[in-house]
Structures are given as structure tokens and as C-alpha cells.
Motif scaffolding. Structure first.
Motif, PDB file in Angstrom:
ATOM      1  N   HIS A 192       6.144  -6.290   8.798  1.00 16.97           N
ATOM      2  CA  HIS A 192       5.715  -4.975   8.314  1.00 16.97           C
ATOM      3  C   HIS A 192       6.968  -4.169   7.951  1.00 16.97           C
ATOM      4  O   HIS A 192       7.885  -4.024   8.774  1.00 16.97           O
ATOM      5  CB  HIS A 192       4.942  -4.213   9.398  1.00 16.97           C
ATOM      6  CG  HIS A 192       3.692  -4.895   9.861  1.00 16.97           C
ATOM      7  ND1 HIS A 192       2.425  -4.482   9.508  1.00 16.97           N
ATOM      8  CD2 HIS A 192       3.509  -5.974  10.685  1.00 16.97           C
ATOM      9  CE1 HIS A 192       1.521  -5.261  10.083  1.00 16.97           C
ATOM     10  NE2 HIS A 192       2.161  -6.178  10.808  1.00 16.97           N
ATOM     11  N   SER A 195      -1.506  -0.029  16.602  1.00 20.13           N
ATOM     12  CA  SER A 195      -2.802  -0.717  16.680  1.00 20.13           C
ATOM     13  C   SER A 195      -2.675  -2.237  16.709  1.00 20.13           C
ATOM     14  O   SER A 195      -3.664  -2.933  16.967  1.00 20.13           O
ATOM     15  CB  SER A 195      -3.693  -0.306  15.500  1.00 20.13           C
ATOM     16  OG  SER A 195      -3.104  -0.714  14.274  1.00 20.13           O
ATOM     17  N   VAL A 196      -1.488  -2.780  16.418  1.00 19.22           N
ATOM     18  CA  VAL A 196      -1.296  -4.242  16.425  1.00 19.22           C
ATOM     19  C   VAL A 196      -0.107  -4.571  17.318  1.00 19.22           C
ATOM     20  O   VAL A 196       0.774  -3.732  17.543  1.00 19.22           O
ATOM     21  CB  VAL A 196      -1.059  -4.787  14.997  1.00 19.22           C
ATOM     22  CG1 VAL A 196      -2.295  -4.597  14.144  1.00 19.22           C
ATOM     23  CG2 VAL A 196       0.142  -4.129  14.338  1.00 19.22           C
ATOM     24  N   TYR A 204       4.288   0.750   1.981  1.00 16.50           N
ATOM     25  CA  TYR A 204       4.078  -0.161   3.112  1.00 16.50           C
ATOM     26  C   TYR A 204       3.901  -1.587   2.596  1.00 16.50           C
ATOM     27  O   TYR A 204       3.000  -1.871   1.811  1.00 16.50           O
ATOM     28  CB  TYR A 204       2.838   0.321   3.886  1.00 16.50           C
ATOM     29  CG  TYR A 204       2.289  -0.591   4.950  1.00 16.50           C
ATOM     30  CD1 TYR A 204       3.109  -1.276   5.837  1.00 16.50           C
ATOM     31  CD2 TYR A 204       0.901  -0.754   5.090  1.00 16.50           C
ATOM     32  CE1 TYR A 204       2.589  -2.100   6.814  1.00 16.50           C
ATOM     33  CE2 TYR A 204       0.361  -1.563   6.070  1.00 16.50           C
ATOM     34  CZ  TYR A 204       1.210  -2.238   6.931  1.00 16.50           C
ATOM     35  OH  TYR A 204       0.689  -3.058   7.908  1.00 16.50           O
ATOM     36  N   GLU A 258       4.903  -8.533  13.709  1.00 16.49           N
ATOM     37  CA  GLU A 258       3.657  -8.655  14.464  1.00 16.49           C
ATOM     38  C   GLU A 258       3.451 -10.111  14.872  1.00 16.49           C
ATOM     39  O   GLU A 258       3.602 -11.032  14.066  1.00 16.49           O
ATOM     40  CB  GLU A 258       2.492  -8.190  13.587  1.00 16.49           C
ATOM     41  CG  GLU A 258       1.121  -8.377  14.226  1.00 16.49           C
ATOM     42  CD  GLU A 258      -0.005  -8.108  13.244  1.00 16.49           C
ATOM     43  OE1 GLU A 258      -1.167  -8.334  13.639  1.00 16.49           O
ATOM     44  OE2 GLU A 258       0.272  -7.716  12.094  1.00 16.49           O
ATOM     45  N   GLU A 300      -0.975   7.428   8.952  1.00 18.63           N
ATOM     46  CA  GLU A 300      -1.506   6.066   8.883  1.00 18.63           C
ATOM     47  C   GLU A 300      -0.471   5.053   9.348  1.00 18.63           C
ATOM     48  O   GLU A 300      -0.807   4.059  10.008  1.00 18.63           O
ATOM     49  CB  GLU A 300      -1.941   5.761   7.447  1.00 18.63           C
ATOM     50  CG  GLU A 300      -3.192   6.527   7.015  1.00 18.63           C
ATOM     51  CD  GLU A 300      -3.499   6.339   5.542  1.00 18.63           C
ATOM     52  OE1 GLU A 300      -4.691   6.179   5.206  1.00 18.63           O
ATOM     53  OE2 GLU A 300      -2.549   6.355   4.731  1.00 18.63           O
ATOM     54  N   MET A 301       0.795   5.273   9.025  1.00 19.42           N
ATOM     55  CA  MET A 301       1.861   4.376   9.481  1.00 19.42           C
ATOM     56  C   MET A 301       1.897   4.320  11.006  1.00 19.42           C
ATOM     57  O   MET A 301       1.958   3.226  11.592  1.00 19.42           O
ATOM     58  CB  MET A 301       3.211   4.857   8.936  1.00 19.42           C
ATOM     59  CG  MET A 301       4.391   4.000   9.389  1.00 19.42           C
ATOM     60  SD  MET A 301       5.999   4.675   8.896  1.00 19.42           S
ATOM     61  CE  MET A 301       6.106   6.070  10.042  1.00 19.42           C
ATOM     62  N   THR A 335       3.608  -5.772   3.623  1.00 16.99           N
ATOM     63  CA  THR A 335       3.427  -6.814   4.641  1.00 16.99           C
ATOM     64  C   THR A 335       3.651  -8.173   3.993  1.00 16.99           C
ATOM     65  O   THR A 335       3.309  -8.386   2.819  1.00 16.99           O
ATOM     66  CB  THR A 335       2.016  -6.778   5.267  1.00 16.99           C
ATOM     67  OG1 THR A 335       1.030  -6.972   4.242  1.00 16.99           O
ATOM     68  CG2 THR A 335       1.780  -5.467   5.978  1.00 16.99           C
ATOM     69  N   ARG A 364      -0.451   4.951  13.057  1.00 16.07           N
ATOM     70  CA  ARG A 364      -1.660   4.299  13.571  1.00 16.07           C
ATOM     71  C   ARG A 364      -1.535   2.777  13.459  1.00 16.07           C
ATOM     72  O   ARG A 364      -1.925   2.045  14.376  1.00 16.07           O
ATOM     73  CB  ARG A 364      -2.882   4.801  12.805  1.00 16.07           C
ATOM     74  CG  ARG A 364      -4.198   4.260  13.351  1.00 16.07           C
ATOM     75  CD  ARG A 364      -5.411   5.016  12.844  1.00 16.07           C
ATOM     76  NE  ARG A 364      -5.559   4.919  11.388  1.00 16.07           N
ATOM     77  CZ  ARG A 364      -5.383   5.942  10.561  1.00 16.07           C
ATOM     78  NH1 ARG A 364      -5.022   7.139  11.028  1.00 16.07           N
ATOM     79  NH2 ARG A 364      -5.545   5.792   9.268  1.00 16.07           N
ATOM     80  N   ILE A 365      -0.977   2.275  12.363  1.00 19.97           N
ATOM     81  CA  ILE A 365      -0.789   0.831  12.181  1.00 19.97           C
ATOM     82  C   ILE A 365       0.167   0.283  13.231  1.00 19.97           C
ATOM     83  O   ILE A 365      -0.082  -0.755  13.858  1.00 19.97           O
ATOM     84  CB  ILE A 365      -0.256   0.534  10.761  1.00 19.97           C
ATOM     85  CG1 ILE A 365      -1.326   0.853   9.714  1.00 19.97           C
ATOM     86  CG2 ILE A 365       0.190  -0.918  10.644  1.00 19.97           C
ATOM     87  CD1 ILE A 365      -0.812   0.857   8.283  1.00 19.97           C
ATOM     88  N   ILE A 401       0.719   4.772   1.876  1.00 20.75           N
ATOM     89  CA  ILE A 401      -0.001   5.369   2.993  1.00 20.75           C
ATOM     90  C   ILE A 401       0.683   6.667   3.416  1.00 20.75           C
ATOM     91  O   ILE A 401       1.771   7.007   2.914  1.00 20.75           O
ATOM     92  CB  ILE A 401      -0.076   4.399   4.195  1.00 20.75           C
ATOM     93  CG1 ILE A 401       1.335   4.046   4.685  1.00 20.75           C
ATOM     94  CG2 ILE A 401      -0.833   3.119   3.802  1.00 20.75           C
ATOM     95  CD1 ILE A 401       1.355   3.188   5.936  1.00 20.75           C
ATOM     96  N   GLN A 423       0.834  -1.196   0.000  1.00 20.12           N
ATOM     97  CA  GLN A 423       0.000   0.000   0.000  1.00 20.12           C
ATOM     98  C   GLN A 423       0.871   1.250   0.000  1.00 20.12           C
ATOM     99  O   GLN A 423       2.035   1.202   0.397  1.00 20.12           O
ATOM    100  CB  GLN A 423      -0.897   0.051   1.245  1.00 20.12           C
ATOM    101  CG  GLN A 423      -1.881  -1.080   1.390  1.00 20.12           C
ATOM    102  CD  GLN A 423      -2.708  -0.927   2.662  1.00 20.12           C
ATOM    103  OE1 GLN A 423      -3.293   0.126   2.916  1.00 20.12           O
ATOM    104  NE2 GLN A 423      -2.748  -1.984   3.460  1.00 20.12           N
TER     105      GLN A 423
END
Length: 301
Positions: A165, A132-133, A177, A153, A125-126, A179, A128-129, A121, A119
Motif C-alpha cells: 500500500h 482496517s487491515v 493511493y 499487508e 479514508e486513508m 496497491t 481507515r484503510i 481518496i 484510487q
């Protein structure tokens, strides 16, 4: 005696060619000139041939140089693009398909199994990712083609144990980005993709030194550029392109600089014990095949 020569000279003076004889002689001289090769013309022809040959070699050489320069440029596959950027890598048997937010990655022959995603981004947003995990590993990958932040992760699903990631800045605001999911892709395949990544319009950093990485949560370093041959819990076999005794010895020395202690050695293999003493590994090189055999002395059978 003098009188004899005088008489001979008088006889020669009396020998005069007739008109017909003169005409015949003139024709023979003219025919001789006509059939005699022109030396100046003959000397010019080889130079003409040499110049033509040289010009042909120059044209062919220029064309070959153009092809060589073209071959050294990254070839960006159609469809491998994200946002306004195309990219390529030296990762076999993996292709991309358009998805809702970028690209989905699949392995050849397994169209129903997604192995990763790409993606474009924003930096917001980076962040936040990342938060968030559950990220258990964070590293800055040194000497890779582009400044790369790697997170691992902890997933532990039926078909995915961990997810890699990778974040690579494109501009001050945009980030590409990636994964990748293990074991759908092996650790070595994932690092092969990132280490050979080429992004259109962004010059990569190139380093002639061998790169080393750890796989997953482990502490043992591996050379970047391995291709899996067979992988099982206690034995891993890889093809190491361009491997040599010198490269292998440099690798062994790099392990010794870390937290692994050498236990035994032969001409082609070395056995190491981890700092905790809970893991042993014997690393063997045979040509371009490198093998890892693991033993866990303190693990309950």
C-alpha cells in the motif's frame, strides 16, 4: 639622340583614330564592362548564402531543442488518470482499466488477473484503510519522487502473499493511493513503478543517488531499478540498467553498513550472512546482470 626622340613624338602625334575606329573601341569597352563580373555583387552573394545558412541552422536548432525539452517531460498515457490527475511511470507490461472506485491494474497477456489498483481518496479514508487491515511493515520512502508512506499487508492467499500500500498526498485533503500484489508483480517491479512515478502538475523530487529498498519482510537491501529476469525461491536474477563495478561496490558497501556480515568475496561476487545466521546470500555481478543465490544453513531439509 634628342633629335631622334623629337622625330618619333611627331610621328605619334600624327596617328589619330578615325571615327569608325573610335566607335569600334567604344563598343569593345562597353562589351567588356557588360561581361565583367561585378565585384560588389559577387562579394554580396556569399554573405547572402552565409546568412541564409545561419538562419536555417537557427530554425533547425530551435526545433531540435523543442523536441529535446518535450522528450524530457513525462508522457502521460491516455487513460492513466485518477480524479483530475494524470500519471505515468516506467513499469513495463502493466496497463490500467477503469473500475468502480478508480483504476484496476493488469499485466499484458493476463487480462483476467488484477495486479493492483489506483484510487484518489481522502485522508480520513486513508486512516481507515491503514487501521482496517493487518499491516506488518510501515516505512517512509526517502528520496522518492513524492513523499510516500508504504505499508505491507500480510495477505497469504493462494495467489497473493503480501499487498503493498502506497499513500502519496496530493493536497491537504486528497491522497493518491496505490496497491500492488506480490507475487503477481515482483518486488522490483513494484518499486520501479513508485520510484519513476510522475504526477501531472506536481513537480517530483529528483535525486542522482542510487535508491535502495528491502523486498517484502526481508532485511537485505536491493538497488531500485532492477528488472526481473528469473525468480525462484533460492535464486533471483535481475537486469540492472547502467550497472557498473563502481555502482556494485557502492552497493556492497551499503550492505556492509547494515546487519549483514561479509563471509567471502571474489572479484565479481560477495557472500553475506544475516544477523541471525539463518540466511546466506551470494551476490554476483556480470555486466548488467546481478544474481542472488540464497542458502539457509539452519533450515530443516
Amino acid at each position: 639622340m634628342r633629335k631622334h626622340f623629337d622625330d618619333q613624338w611627331k610621328l605619334l602625334q600624327q596617328l589619330k583614330p578615325t571615327s569608325n575606329q573610335k566607335e569600334a573601341m567604344r563598343k569593345r569597352i562597353w562589351e567588356s564592362i557588360q561581361h565583367h563580373p561585378d565585384r560588389s555583387r559577387k562579394s554580396f552573394i556569399p554573405w547572402k548564402n552565409i546568412l541564409a545558412t545561419g538562419l536555417l541552422l537557427l530554425i533547425c536548432g530551435s526545433f531540435l531543442l523543442f523536441l529535446l525539452l518535450e522528450s524530457t517531460q513525462p508522457q502521460f498515457s491516455e487513460g492513466m488518470s485518477i480524479g483530475d490527475k494524470q500519471f505515468s511511470w516506467d513499469l513495463k507490461d502493466v496497463y490500467s482499466k477503469n473500475a468502480d472506485h478508480g483504476l484496476a491494474l493488469y499485466r499484458e497477456g493476463q487480462a483476467a488477473v488484477q495486479v493492483g489498483a489506483v484510487q484518489q481518496i481522502t485522508e480520513e479514508e486513508m486512516n481507515r484503510i491503514i487501521h482496517s487491515v493487518p499491516m506488518f511493515v510501515y516505512k517512509k520512502l526517502e528520496n522518492f519522487p513524492y513523499p510516500t508512506s508504504m505499508y505491507i499487508e500480510h495477505v497469504k492467499m493462494m495467489d497473493v502473499l503480501i499487498r503493498y500500500h502506497f499513500f502519496i498526498p496530493l493536497t491537504d485533503e486528497k491522497v493518491i493511493y496505490f496497491t500492488f500484489e506480490y507475487p503477481k508483480l515482483d518486488h522490483a517491479e513494484i518499486f520501479q513503478a513508485v520510484s519513476t512515478l510522475r504526477i501531472e502538475g506536481i513537480k517530483p523530487y529528483t535525486d542522482t543517488e542510487q535508491l535502495y529498498v528491502t523486498h517484502g519482510y526481508g532485511t537485505l537491501i536491493y538497488p531500485v531499478g532492477l528488472e526481473p529476469i528469473s525468480i525462484s525461491p533460492n535464486k533471483e536474477v535481475y537486469h540492472w540498467e547502467g550497472a557498473s563495478i563502481e555502482a556494485f561496490n557502492a552497493y556492497i558497501k551499503k550492505i556492509e553498513e547494515g546487519h549483514w556480515e561479509k563471509k567471502a568475496t571474489t572479484n565479481q561476487s560477495h557472500t553475506f550472512v544475516s544477523a541471525s545466521g539463518n540466511e546466506e546470500v551470494t551476490i554476483t555481478i556480470e555486466g548488467e546482470t546481478i544474481t542472488y543465490e540464497f542458502f539457509y544453513p539452519n533450515r530443516d531439509q
